[in-house]
Design an enzyme around this catalytic site. Structure first.
Site, PDB file in Angstrom:
ATOM      1  N   SER A 120      29.248  47.728  58.866  1.00  0.00           N
ATOM      2  CA  SER A 120      27.952  47.649  59.155  1.00  0.00           C
ATOM      3  C   SER A 120      27.216  46.299  58.539  1.00  0.00           C
ATOM      4  O   SER A 120      27.631  45.884  57.761  1.00  0.00           O
ATOM      5  CB  SER A 120      27.120  48.858  58.663  1.00  0.00           C
ATOM      6  OG  SER A 120      25.783  48.977  58.512  1.00  0.00           O
ATOM      7  N   CYS A 122      24.766  46.609  56.750  1.00  0.00           N
ATOM      8  CA  CYS A 122      24.271  47.102  55.565  1.00  0.00           C
ATOM      9  C   CYS A 122      25.372  46.723  54.384  1.00  0.00           C
ATOM     10  O   CYS A 122      25.103  46.519  53.352  1.00  0.00           O
ATOM     11  CB  CYS A 122      24.302  48.543  55.480  1.00  0.00           C
ATOM     12  SG  CYS A 122      22.773  49.212  56.301  1.00  0.00           S
ATOM     13  N   TYR A 151      26.022  53.474  51.193  1.00  0.00           N
ATOM     14  CA  TYR A 151      26.325  53.336  52.492  1.00  0.00           C
ATOM     15  C   TYR A 151      27.147  51.647  52.906  1.00  0.00           C
ATOM     16  O   TYR A 151      28.251  51.708  53.149  1.00  0.00           O
ATOM     17  CB  TYR A 151      25.030  53.357  53.330  1.00  0.00           C
ATOM     18  CG  TYR A 151      25.605  53.200  54.970  1.00  0.00           C
ATOM     19  CD1 TYR A 151      26.370  54.168  55.646  1.00  0.00           C
ATOM     20  CD2 TYR A 151      25.422  52.173  55.612  1.00  0.00           C
ATOM     21  CE1 TYR A 151      26.732  53.989  57.160  1.00  0.00           C
ATOM     22  CE2 TYR A 151      25.461  51.838  56.742  1.00  0.00           C
ATOM     23  CZ  TYR A 151      26.217  52.668  57.723  1.00  0.00           C
ATOM     24  OH  TYR A 151      26.359  52.648  58.929  1.00  0.00           O
ATOM     25  N   LYS A 155      31.269  50.718  53.036  1.00  0.00           N
ATOM     26  CA  LYS A 155      31.568  49.783  54.497  1.00  0.00           C
ATOM     27  C   LYS A 155      32.393  48.399  53.946  1.00  0.00           C
ATOM     28  O   LYS A 155      33.534  48.015  54.535  1.00  0.00           O
ATOM     29  CB  LYS A 155      30.263  49.200  55.258  1.00  0.00           C
ATOM     30  CG  LYS A 155      29.805  50.334  56.057  1.00  0.00           C
ATOM     31  CD  LYS A 155      30.670  51.072  57.030  1.00  0.00           C
ATOM     32  CE  LYS A 155      30.043  51.920  57.709  1.00  0.00           C
ATOM     33  NZ  LYS A 155      30.769  52.893  58.493  1.00  0.00           N
ATOM     34  N   ASN A 180      22.271  47.956  63.964  1.00  0.00           N
ATOM     35  CA  ASN A 180      21.542  49.022  64.477  1.00  0.00           C
ATOM     36  C   ASN A 180      21.909  49.066  65.978  1.00  0.00           C
ATOM     37  O   ASN A 180      21.427  48.196  66.904  1.00  0.00           O
ATOM     38  CB  ASN A 180      19.845  48.623  64.791  1.00  0.00           C
ATOM     39  CG  ASN A 180      19.362  48.640  63.188  1.00  0.00           C
ATOM     40  OD1 ASN A 180      19.385  49.678  62.565  1.00  0.00           O
ATOM     41  ND2 ASN A 180      18.898  47.428  62.496  1.00  0.00           N
ATOM     42  N   LYS A 202       8.421  59.671  68.518  1.00  0.00           N
ATOM     43  CA  LYS A 202       7.186  59.941  68.114  1.00  0.00           C
ATOM     44  C   LYS A 202       6.015  59.492  69.256  1.00  0.00           C
ATOM     45  O   LYS A 202       5.033  60.401  69.510  1.00  0.00           O
ATOM     46  CB  LYS A 202       6.881  58.901  66.967  1.00  0.00           C
ATOM     47  CG  LYS A 202       7.707  59.336  65.717  1.00  0.00           C
ATOM     48  CD  LYS A 202       7.274  58.291  64.643  1.00  0.00           C
ATOM     49  CE  LYS A 202       7.969  58.636  63.396  1.00  0.00           C
ATOM     50  NZ  LYS A 202       7.891  57.817  62.346  1.00  0.00           N
ATOM     51  N   GLN A 222       8.525  44.844  58.804  1.00  0.00           N
ATOM     52  CA  GLN A 222      10.075  44.520  58.626  1.00  0.00           C
ATOM     53  C   GLN A 222      10.565  44.293  59.936  1.00  0.00           C
ATOM     54  O   GLN A 222      10.308  44.687  60.876  1.00  0.00           O
ATOM     55  CB  GLN A 222      10.648  45.919  57.985  1.00  0.00           C
ATOM     56  CG  GLN A 222      10.462  47.264  57.769  1.00  0.00           C
ATOM     57  CD  GLN A 222       9.084  48.071  58.212  1.00  0.00           C
ATOM     58  OE1 GLN A 222       8.169  47.587  58.426  1.00  0.00           O
ATOM     59  NE2 GLN A 222       9.321  49.452  58.127  1.00  0.00           N
ATOM     60  N   THR A 223      11.689  43.457  59.947  1.00  0.00           N
ATOM     61  CA  THR A 223      12.086  42.902  61.006  1.00  0.00           C
ATOM     62  C   THR A 223      13.736  43.325  61.285  1.00  0.00           C
ATOM     63  O   THR A 223      14.299  43.715  60.236  1.00  0.00           O
ATOM     64  CB  THR A 223      12.241  41.294  61.332  1.00  0.00           C
ATOM     65  OG1 THR A 223      12.743  40.852  60.102  1.00  0.00           O
ATOM     66  CG2 THR A 223      10.829  40.727  61.403  1.00  0.00           C
TER      67      THR A 223
HETATM   68  P1  NAD Z   1      26.838  59.412  64.622  1.00  0.00           P
HETATM   69  O1  NAD Z   1      26.244  60.258  63.250  1.00  0.00           O
HETATM   70  O2  NAD Z   1      26.344  59.863  65.728  1.00  0.00           O
HETATM   71  O3  NAD Z   1      28.350  59.731  64.558  1.00  0.00           O
HETATM   72  C1  NAD Z   1      29.373  59.877  63.585  1.00  0.00           C
HETATM   73  C2  NAD Z   1      30.230  60.897  63.619  1.00  0.00           C
HETATM   74  O4  NAD Z   1      31.433  60.947  62.620  1.00  0.00           O
HETATM   75  C3  NAD Z   1      29.606  62.288  63.664  1.00  0.00           C
HETATM   76  O5  NAD Z   1      29.711  62.881  64.893  1.00  0.00           O
HETATM   77  C4  NAD Z   1      30.103  62.903  62.561  1.00  0.00           C
HETATM   78  O6  NAD Z   1      30.100  64.315  62.719  1.00  0.00           O
HETATM   79  C5  NAD Z   1      31.380  62.430  62.388  1.00  0.00           C
HETATM   80  N1  NAD Z   1      31.856  62.728  60.906  1.00  0.00           N
HETATM   81  C6  NAD Z   1      31.515  62.545  59.824  1.00  0.00           C
HETATM   82  N2  NAD Z   1      32.315  62.956  58.962  1.00  0.00           N
HETATM   83  C7  NAD Z   1      33.337  63.332  59.404  1.00  0.00           C
HETATM   84  C8  NAD Z   1      34.686  63.591  58.768  1.00  0.00           C
HETATM   85  N3  NAD Z   1      34.772  63.888  57.621  1.00  0.00           N
HETATM   86  N4  NAD Z   1      35.589  63.976  59.564  1.00  0.00           N
HETATM   87  C9  NAD Z   1      35.401  63.779  61.142  1.00  0.00           C
HETATM   88  N5  NAD Z   1      34.200  63.174  61.701  1.00  0.00           N
HETATM   89  C10 NAD Z   1      33.299  63.143  60.972  1.00  0.00           C
HETATM   90  O7  NAD Z   1      26.947  57.766  64.072  1.00  0.00           O
HETATM   91  P2  NAD Z   1      26.758  56.540  64.857  1.00  0.00           P
HETATM   92  O8  NAD Z   1      25.797  55.967  65.132  1.00  0.00           O
HETATM   93  O9  NAD Z   1      27.830  56.858  66.189  1.00  0.00           O
HETATM   94  O10 NAD Z   1      27.963  55.831  63.984  1.00  0.00           O
HETATM   95  C11 NAD Z   1      29.298  55.572  64.447  1.00  0.00           C
HETATM   96  C12 NAD Z   1      30.108  54.328  63.500  1.00  0.00           C
HETATM   97  O11 NAD Z   1      29.140  53.279  63.511  1.00  0.00           O
HETATM   98  C13 NAD Z   1      29.882  54.915  61.786  1.00  0.00           C
HETATM   99  O12 NAD Z   1      30.890  54.515  61.148  1.00  0.00           O
HETATM  100  C14 NAD Z   1      28.384  54.087  61.359  1.00  0.00           C
HETATM  101  O13 NAD Z   1      28.681  53.893  59.944  1.00  0.00           O
HETATM  102  C15 NAD Z   1      28.657  52.897  62.118  1.00  0.00           C
HETATM  103  N6  NAD Z   1      27.509  52.218  62.254  1.00  0.00           N
HETATM  104  C16 NAD Z   1      26.560  52.477  63.024  1.00  0.00           C
HETATM  105  C17 NAD Z   1      25.308  51.856  63.155  1.00  0.00           C
HETATM  106  C18 NAD Z   1      24.201  52.492  64.283  1.00  0.00           C
HETATM  107  O14 NAD Z   1      23.384  51.536  64.328  1.00  0.00           O
HETATM  108  N7  NAD Z   1      24.194  53.592  64.781  1.00  0.00           N
HETATM  109  C19 NAD Z   1      25.027  50.739  62.716  1.00  0.00           C
HETATM  110  C20 NAD Z   1      26.127  50.255  61.811  1.00  0.00           C
HETATM  111  C21 NAD Z   1      27.288  51.018  61.631  1.00  0.00           C
END
Ligand code: NAD
Length: 335
Positions: A120, A122, A151, A155, A180, A202, A222-223
């Site tokens: 991420s 982050c 978080y 990562k 994002n 919203k 914030q951007t």
């Molecule tokens: P999400 O929450 O929709 O999906 C994550 C899934 O992981 C969930 O369904 C959850 O049940 C599952 N999970 C959590 N703990 C678990 C475990 N112990 N065992 C098995 N499954 C488990 O999130 P997302 O937005 O689809 O994100 C997917 C990945 O991308 C993550 O690693 C997240 O950190 C990364 N990410 C997402 C974004 C974003 O903007 N959405 C940005 C940066 C990084």
């Protein structure tokens, strides 16, 4: 990629990994195993012809089961959400390190040829993100490290695991730092939703209730940049199959920088309304500014996420609107 190879995707009951499963199925992959800790009826998407397992991947034995016979492993499982979630649940975010730690070892032992980890933005040094008029973040900006507490550090550490599994054990690992991600089939309510989905909801609520106003977290200056889900799934596939990117974290994000106020304006345009804005300075707002420097991805892949925000928001807004209607009608929805 051989179409008969077994692909394992974790986190598949959620937003991005669920969409990735669909992407590979539509591409013609014949053997896909999708894994998530949620019970199957709660998965956001279920794709026909895909093996689905409900397993908690923070436990080592479940990771071994998940990767049996896998040629490629995409580990996207994590306990995560938008700013409101990650600022208040740092322990839960840190505990996701158990998932990647066991998954990467299990994949190695199972003889997987390639391993992908979803990192991420982050993970970047927060000191570089204190101004809304930010310089876009390039890959080298993660070090010296001062990642987002909880978080972001998880990562960064998990990236290091992946790099060392290549350096010391020769398993090809790949890491994308997502900026994002938004789109249909993502969380849109309940506390884990991210800004684009939250703004769409919203605006829909304001229209539905006739209230005419919207509350924005922070002062709206914030951007951020926001990547549409289809760019994300395509980017994951390209990164995972690029030899130049072995053990090399790379940005996967849009470089279209907007303020949260701009984002609200785009949602209003799509919805055809104009709302009065209230600001909540006490709400979580994250870093002041963050954008993706796409020089490296353009150079290596000759590609970058390019769906205009206006186009992606229109599709997302329509989807959340239908979810909202379904929920009001008592039907099951994603949230
Ligand atoms: P999400 O929450 O929709 O999906 C994550 C899934 O992981 C969930 O369904 C959850 O049940 C599952 N999970 C959590 N703990 C678990 C475990 N112990 N065992 C098995 N499954 C488990 O999130 P997302 O937005 O689809 O994100 C997917 C990945 O991308 C993550 O690693 C997240 O950190 C990364 N990410 C997402 C974004 C974003 O903007 N959405 C940005 C940066 C990084």
């Amino acid at each position: 990629m051989n179409k008969d190879d077994l692909i394992v995707v974790t986190g598949a009951g959620g937003f991005i990994a669920g969409s990735l499963v669909r992407y590979f199925k539509e591409k013609g992959c014949l053997r896909i195993r999708a894994v998530d800790k949620k019970p199957l009826p709660l998965w956001y998407q279920r794709v026909a012809g895909v093996e689905c397992l409900s397993l908690d991947l923070s436990q080592e034995k479940n990771c071994r089961r998940a990767v049996e016979g896998a040629a490629e492993v995409y580990n996207l499982a994590a306990d995560m959400g938008g700013m409101g979630f990650i600022e208040h649940n740092r322990i839960e975010c840190l505990r996701s390190i158990l998932i990647n730690t066991h998954m990467v070892e299990a994949a190695y032992r199972a003889g997987a040829k390639r391993y992908f980890f979803s990192s991420s933005a982050c993970a970047y040094n927060t000191e570089l993100q204190k101004d809304p008029h930010v310089r876009a973040l390039k890959e080298s900006d993660a070090y010296p490290a001062m990642a987002e507490r909880g978080y972001g550090w998880e990562k960064l550490m998990s990236e290091m695991f992946c790099q060392e599994y290549w350096a010391e054990r020769g398993m090809k690992t790949f890491m994308a730092r997502f900026h994002n991600v938004y789109g249909p089939n993502g969380t849109w309510d309940g506390g884990r939703e991210k800004a684009p989905a939250a703004m769409c909801r919203k605006v829909i609520e304001a229209r539905d209730s006739g209230r005419g106003d919207i509350t924005i977290w922070g002062d709206g200056t914030q951007t951020r940049s926001f990547m549409y889900i289809d760019d994300c799934t395509q980017g994951i596939d390209m990164i995972m199959h690029c030899e130049q990117l072995i053990a090399t974290p790379i940005n996967l994000g849009s470089s279209e920088l907007v303020s949260i106020n701009d984002l609200v304006g785009i949602v209003e345009q799509v919805a055809g309304v104009k709302l009065s804005r209230k600001y909540d300075p006490t709400a979580p707002k994250g870093v002041a500014g963050r954008n993706s420097d796409n020089t490296m991805i353009q150079r290596i892949l000759k590609w970058e996420p390019a769906t205009p925000l206006r186009v992606g928001i229109a599709a997302t807004y329509r989807w959340i609107e239908s979810q909202y209607r379904d929920r009001k009608a008592g039907k099951r929805t994603v949230d």
